[in-house]
Design a protein around this motif. Sequence first.
Motif, PDB file in Angstrom:
ATOM      1  N   MET A  46       0.853   6.115 -15.312  1.00  0.00           N
ATOM      2  CA  MET A  46      -0.008   6.324 -14.624  1.00  0.00           C
ATOM      3  C   MET A  46      -1.396   5.556 -14.895  1.00  0.00           C
ATOM      4  O   MET A  46      -1.977   4.758 -14.490  1.00  0.00           O
TER       5      MET A  46
ATOM      6  N   VAL B 148       3.118   1.521  -3.292  1.00  0.00           N
ATOM      7  CA  VAL B 148       2.264   2.006  -4.373  1.00  0.00           C
ATOM      8  C   VAL B 148       1.728   3.225  -4.448  1.00  0.00           C
ATOM      9  O   VAL B 148       2.044   4.107  -5.419  1.00  0.00           O
ATOM     10  N   ALA B 149       1.262   3.793  -3.433  1.00  0.00           N
ATOM     11  CA  ALA B 149       0.784   4.961  -3.323  1.00  0.00           C
ATOM     12  C   ALA B 149       1.831   6.126  -3.345  1.00  0.00           C
ATOM     13  O   ALA B 149       1.654   6.888  -4.137  1.00  0.00           O
TER      14      ALA B 149
ATOM     15  N   LEU C 128      -6.609  -6.315 -11.807  1.00  0.00           N
ATOM     16  CA  LEU C 128      -6.719  -6.945 -10.471  1.00  0.00           C
ATOM     17  C   LEU C 128      -8.102  -7.014  -9.747  1.00  0.00           C
ATOM     18  O   LEU C 128      -8.574  -7.937  -9.011  1.00  0.00           O
ATOM     19  N   MET C 129      -9.048  -6.011 -10.272  1.00  0.00           N
ATOM     20  CA  MET C 129     -10.114  -5.794  -9.466  1.00  0.00           C
ATOM     21  C   MET C 129     -11.419  -6.608 -10.190  1.00  0.00           C
ATOM     22  O   MET C 129     -12.161  -7.244  -9.511  1.00  0.00           O
ATOM     23  N   ILE C 130     -10.962  -7.009 -11.310  1.00  0.00           N
ATOM     24  CA  ILE C 130     -12.136  -7.400 -12.150  1.00  0.00           C
ATOM     25  C   ILE C 130     -11.816  -9.152 -12.061  1.00  0.00           C
ATOM     26  O   ILE C 130     -11.008  -9.562 -12.586  1.00  0.00           O
ATOM     27  N   PRO C 131     -12.794  -9.954 -11.454  1.00  0.00           N
ATOM     28  CA  PRO C 131     -12.471 -11.461 -11.408  1.00  0.00           C
ATOM     29  C   PRO C 131     -12.394 -12.100 -12.798  1.00  0.00           C
ATOM     30  O   PRO C 131     -11.675 -13.268 -12.714  1.00  0.00           O
TER      31      PRO C 131
ATOM     32  N   THR D 281      -6.078   7.471  -3.694  1.00  0.00           N
ATOM     33  CA  THR D 281      -4.937   6.617  -4.238  1.00  0.00           C
ATOM     34  C   THR D 281      -4.550   5.581  -3.032  1.00  0.00           C
ATOM     35  O   THR D 281      -4.484   4.390  -3.407  1.00  0.00           O
ATOM     36  N   SER D 282      -4.521   5.993  -2.093  1.00  0.00           N
ATOM     37  CA  SER D 282      -3.828   5.064  -1.036  1.00  0.00           C
ATOM     38  C   SER D 282      -4.973   4.439  -0.482  1.00  0.00           C
ATOM     39  O   SER D 282      -4.671   3.081  -0.144  1.00  0.00           O
TER      40      SER D 282
ATOM     41  N   LEU E 224     -12.476   4.324  -9.436  1.00  0.00           N
ATOM     42  CA  LEU E 224     -11.980   3.157  -9.274  1.00  0.00           C
ATOM     43  C   LEU E 224     -12.349   2.724  -7.865  1.00  0.00           C
ATOM     44  O   LEU E 224     -12.718   1.261  -7.623  1.00  0.00           O
TER      45      LEU E 224
ATOM     46  N   LEU F 128      -6.889  -2.846  -2.762  1.00  0.00           N
ATOM     47  CA  LEU F 128      -6.550  -4.085  -3.799  1.00  0.00           C
ATOM     48  C   LEU F 128      -5.502  -4.935  -3.117  1.00  0.00           C
ATOM     49  O   LEU F 128      -5.543  -6.013  -3.500  1.00  0.00           O
TER      50      LEU F 128
ATOM     51  N   VAL G 157      -3.501   2.274 -13.891  1.00  0.00           N
ATOM     52  CA  VAL G 157      -4.804   2.194 -13.596  1.00  0.00           C
ATOM     53  C   VAL G 157      -5.340   0.879 -14.023  1.00  0.00           C
ATOM     54  O   VAL G 157      -6.337   0.309 -13.446  1.00  0.00           O
TER      55      VAL G 157
ATOM     56  N   GLY H 259      -4.780  -1.749 -11.934  1.00  0.00           N
ATOM     57  CA  GLY H 259      -5.701  -1.952 -10.931  1.00  0.00           C
ATOM     58  C   GLY H 259      -7.242  -2.611 -11.297  1.00  0.00           C
ATOM     59  O   GLY H 259      -7.596  -3.308 -10.674  1.00  0.00           O
ATOM     60  N   LEU H 260      -7.700  -1.970 -12.470  1.00  0.00           N
ATOM     61  CA  LEU H 260      -8.716  -2.939 -13.274  1.00  0.00           C
ATOM     62  C   LEU H 260      -8.706  -4.336 -13.185  1.00  0.00           C
ATOM     63  O   LEU H 260      -9.246  -5.244 -13.137  1.00  0.00           O
TER      64      LEU H 260
ATOM     65  N   THR I 237       0.766  -1.125   0.032  1.00  0.00           N
ATOM     66  CA  THR I 237       0.197   0.053  -0.080  1.00  0.00           C
ATOM     67  C   THR I 237       0.943   1.387   0.040  1.00  0.00           C
ATOM     68  O   THR I 237       0.632   2.118  -0.733  1.00  0.00           O
TER      69      THR I 237
ATOM     70  N   ALA J  40      -5.105   1.603  -3.155  1.00  0.00           N
ATOM     71  CA  ALA J  40      -3.914   0.779  -3.177  1.00  0.00           C
ATOM     72  C   ALA J  40      -4.210  -0.214  -1.964  1.00  0.00           C
ATOM     73  O   ALA J  40      -3.808  -1.338  -2.195  1.00  0.00           O
ATOM     74  N   ALA J  41      -4.592   0.270  -0.808  1.00  0.00           N
ATOM     75  CA  ALA J  41      -4.823  -0.718   0.450  1.00  0.00           C
ATOM     76  C   ALA J  41      -5.895  -1.794   0.130  1.00  0.00           C
ATOM     77  O   ALA J  41      -5.619  -2.861   0.459  1.00  0.00           O
TER      78      ALA J  41
ATOM     79  N   ILE K  53       2.919   6.444  -7.077  1.00  0.00           N
ATOM     80  CA  ILE K  53       1.782   7.179  -7.859  1.00  0.00           C
ATOM     81  C   ILE K  53       1.825   8.686  -7.710  1.00  0.00           C
ATOM     82  O   ILE K  53       1.802   9.530  -8.585  1.00  0.00           O
TER      83      ILE K  53
ATOM     84  N   HIS L  59      -6.241  -8.782  -2.423  1.00  0.00           N
ATOM     85  CA  HIS L  59      -5.318  -9.965  -3.062  1.00  0.00           C
ATOM     86  C   HIS L  59      -4.250 -10.585  -2.263  1.00  0.00           C
ATOM     87  O   HIS L  59      -3.931 -11.709  -2.579  1.00  0.00           O
TER      88      HIS L  59
ATOM     89  N   SER M 280       2.108  10.146   0.459  1.00  0.00           N
ATOM     90  CA  SER M 280       1.894  10.764  -0.745  1.00  0.00           C
ATOM     91  C   SER M 280       1.429  12.335  -0.829  1.00  0.00           C
ATOM     92  O   SER M 280       1.771  12.956  -1.646  1.00  0.00           O
TER      93      SER M 280
END
Lengths: 99, 469
Positions: free
Chosen positions: A83, A45-46, A93-96, B271-272, B181, B278, A87, A90-91, A42, B275-276, A49, B282, B152
């Motif tokens: 960036m 990545v934050a 990872l999010m979409i099963p 954004t943070s 998102l 996701l 994104v 991220g999509l 977390t 990230a947390a 970005i 997972h 950030s």
Amino acid sequence: MATAARSGVPAATSRGVVMPRAIPGLVVAINWSALGQVAVVTVVVAVIIAALMSLSNWCLTPAEGATVTTPRKAVGYALMGVMALIVLGGLYLMIPYFH
Amino acid sequence: MSIEFMVLIVVLTALVFDFTNGFHDAANAMATSVATGAFKPRVAVLCAAIMNLVGAFLSTEVAHTISSGIVDDSLVTPETVFAALVGAILWNLLTWLFGLPSSSSHAIFGALIGAVLYQAGVQGVHFSTVVSKILLPALVAPLVAGLASYLSTKIAYHGEHNAPKGAKKRYRMAQRVSSLLVALAHGTSDGQKTMGIITLVLVAGTLQLGDAGIATPWWGQAPGSSPHWWVILAAGSAIALGTYSGGWRIMRTMGKGMADIESPQGFAAETSAMAAILASSHLGFGLSTTHVVSGAVMGTGLARTPGEVRWGTAGRMMIAWLLTLPAAGLVGAAAAWLAHQGAWGFGTVIAILVIAAAAIKIAASRNHVSATNVNETHEVKVLAKTREGAKTLAKAVIAGDTHPIQNPLLPPLAHKLEGHPMEATPLRLTRLKRLKKTRIKSRRQETRKGGHRRKKRGPGSHIPGGSNA
């Protein structure tokens, strides 16, 4: 901090009084490794970005009385492209459906 | 009470919970965007609603347990689920009234724990899982997101107080993307939760009918099967509608209540949070979206204006988090007791739920927060004018004061009559309201006829016998 499982069998004291060791079945198993990974991922990545965005903004913002040069603009937009890829990641990872 | 009727009641209650989940969590995705102006309020909730609906359709792999191992699933009956939903709905409504962000997932888990404790005692609850899956994540989520957001923000501001030149517009654009998102992530996870609840109730109902020798009905569902298309549609629509209704009270707290933020801060926070969410989903360590976003907002506030973080609001929010499990648990246990009494118990629970919801809605309307005034202030007041009026009334009674005072039960009209001789009683206020309506109607008629408006008169000048009596 993961505590070892207790059998729940009472232990005798020196006075012969039987005391229960613990609440039967109370085994707190915490996955510290996953927790640590979540925290690190977390933050990393934050920060990445935020850095990309900050750098992109700096590239695309002209100095006092000047204009943004073409190479600088290119770098700025390239960083925005990175960036956008994040994104999309991220999509993914999010979409099963994708995994 | 027939099995079919009970299944219907539980499914409808689940959809109501999904609706409250929607407006409760709308702020998670959109509060910072609304506060910084990245989105207009109505546009924000519309986008969030669409993303929630899309997310609900994208993720239909429902969990095979409602409780994620927190309770013994063999004890989970339709009555238990019903009691859990009622507890969660009431807690969601109460925290909405006070504008306090709290986790809907924890509310339903808490109510479920309460219902199972009533049914089976402590043996039915896996307290170790409660610690590892609820308490520890509740503690960790805001800290992790807060730290990420803090760092950030420092980077975004280059360590300064003011945003770099030209930054705000680009950050606003980026904030829109990050908010969408978060809304999508919310739809995939929370939409799935209610689908899972409904599916499991349908499975339980089908099995009960099978045991009674009744053929599988049209809504019947075999264990382990995917949800019906109408369950997906209903759950997705309920959460989307809830999101669109706004949850403005919580939106105000999240966007302005803890700290005043700018668009770079909003971007850092969202954004943070993203990230947390996701990373946790997972890596097998589920975190609540509400806790994550709240922590991120506090972190960004600390990074830029540490002296201006409203710790009072943050403290109240944390108290709400601490109370979620026990409070929802108590209501869940009480609802379970009533639901197990039979049809009258079910009916009583529903009646209490409806009455409580109506009372909360009326209380909220006294200090209404909507799309038009969500950014006006950072406070969410509850019955403030009524409380102030009641205090004034009490002091006047104690002091034996006979002067007219504001009627605490009619604040919307009372504040317009300050100093007027007729401000005291409800009956006179009603008469005045009717007279005012007649005046407005006749003015409109005159305007239509000749375009002239009657000159405005002072208050009470036209009221027959207008004097304080």
